[in-house]
Design an enzyme around this catalytic site. Sequence first.
Site, short mmCIF file in Angstrom:
data_model
loop_
_atom_site.label_atom_id
_atom_site.label_comp_id
_atom_site.label_asym_id
_atom_site.label_seq_id
_atom_site.Cartn_x
_atom_site.Cartn_y
_atom_site.Cartn_z
CG ASP A 236 -62.84 22.13 51.78
OD1 ASP A 236 -61.83 21.84 52.44
OD2 ASP A 236 -62.97 21.84 50.56
CE LYS B 280 -59.56 20.88 49.84
NZ LYS B 280 -60.70 21.61 49.25
CG HIS C 91 -56.49 19.98 46.03
ND1 HIS C 91 -57.22 21.01 45.51
CD2 HIS C 91 -57.38 18.96 46.21
CE1 HIS C 91 -58.49 20.65 45.38
NE2 HIS C 91 -58.61 19.40 45.79
CE1 TYR D 30 -62.01 21.89 44.81
CE2 TYR D 30 -62.99 22.87 46.74
CZ TYR D 30 -62.42 21.79 46.12
OH TYR D 30 -62.26 20.61 46.80
#
Length: 256
Positions: free
Chosen positions: A42, A72, A105, A47
Site C-alpha cells: 500500500d 492513492k 485518498h 507518501y
Amino acid sequence: MQYLEVHGHKVPALGLGTWQLRGAACRDSVEEALDLGYRHIDTAQMYGNEDVIGEVLQRAGVDRAELFLTTKLDNRNHAAQAVIRSTERGLSDLRTEYVDLLLIHWPTDYHIVDETLDAMMQLCDDGKVRHIGVSNFSTEQFREAAEQAPIFTNQIEYHPLRNQDALVEAARMRGAMLTAYSPLARGRVTREPALVEIAAAHGKTAAQVSLRWLLQQEMVSAIPKARGRAHLQANMAIFDFELSDEECQRIRSIAG
Ligand code: NAP
C-alpha cells in the site's frame, strides 16, 4: 496467507503499509517484506515513495500477477486531467504497467467526486488501473460513490480501539472490502490489557491478536506498517491460530 475475493479478484488479506517509509528505510522494509512473502503493498502519491517501491519491485523480480499494488490520489489531484497525469507518473515511478487499486485518498473536493471517479474509470478502461476505491469516506459518501462506480474498497482507520461497524457493514453490503489502515493503532494496541491477556493465552502478542481479529472478519483486510524483519515477520505469523467467538466479542467491546 489468507485471501479475500473482491469483485472476482483475489487479494492478499494482509498487506504492507508504507506511510512514513522513505528512502533506504522504505527500500529495506519492502525488500524484507517481499522476501517474507508479502504480496500486497500500500502506497500513495502523498507518501513520496512510489519511486523507491518501483525500484525494489523491479529488482525483486516478483511475478507481477502475484502482486497487489495500491496507490492513492494526492488531494490536489482530483480534477480529471490531474487524476490521469498523476497516475501515469505514478506508474512510471512504480515501474509497472498498471496498479491493482487506485483510491481517492481523502474526500476533499467532494463536490467533483463524479469527475474524479469518471477519470479513474477511464484509467481502468485504458488498462492502467485494475480497480478503483475510496479512503476515509463516510458511510454516506461511500454509498454515493458506490452508486456511481464499482468501488472495490473503503480504506479507513480500523483496529480494536476504534469501532467501525457501520463502515464495515456498508462495504460488505456493496460487495466491497474494508481495508483497515493503522490496524495496530500506530502501536497503541500493544498497551491494551485485554489484548495482552488474550495474546498470552495464544502465545502471541497484542499486535498479532489485533491483526488476527481484523482478518477473522468477513471482507476485511489490513495493512500494518512495519520496519525491520522482526515486526514484518511477526505480522505475518497470524495464520496459525484462531480467536474464539468469545475472544472476538471481548475485543469488539474494547472500543464500545
Ligand atoms: P500501524 O500500522 O497501525 O502502526 C505502525 C506502528 O506499529 C509502527 O510504529 C510499527 O513500528 C509498529 N509495529 C508494526 N508491527 C508491530 C508489531 N508486530 N509489534 C509491535 N509494534 C509493531 O500504523 P500506520 O502506519 O498509521 O498504518 C499502516 C498503513 O496504513 C500506513 O503505512 C499506510 O499505508 C496506511 N494508512 C492509510 C491512511 C489513509 O488515509 N488512507 C492513513 C494512515 C495510514 P516499526 O515501524 O518500528 O516496525
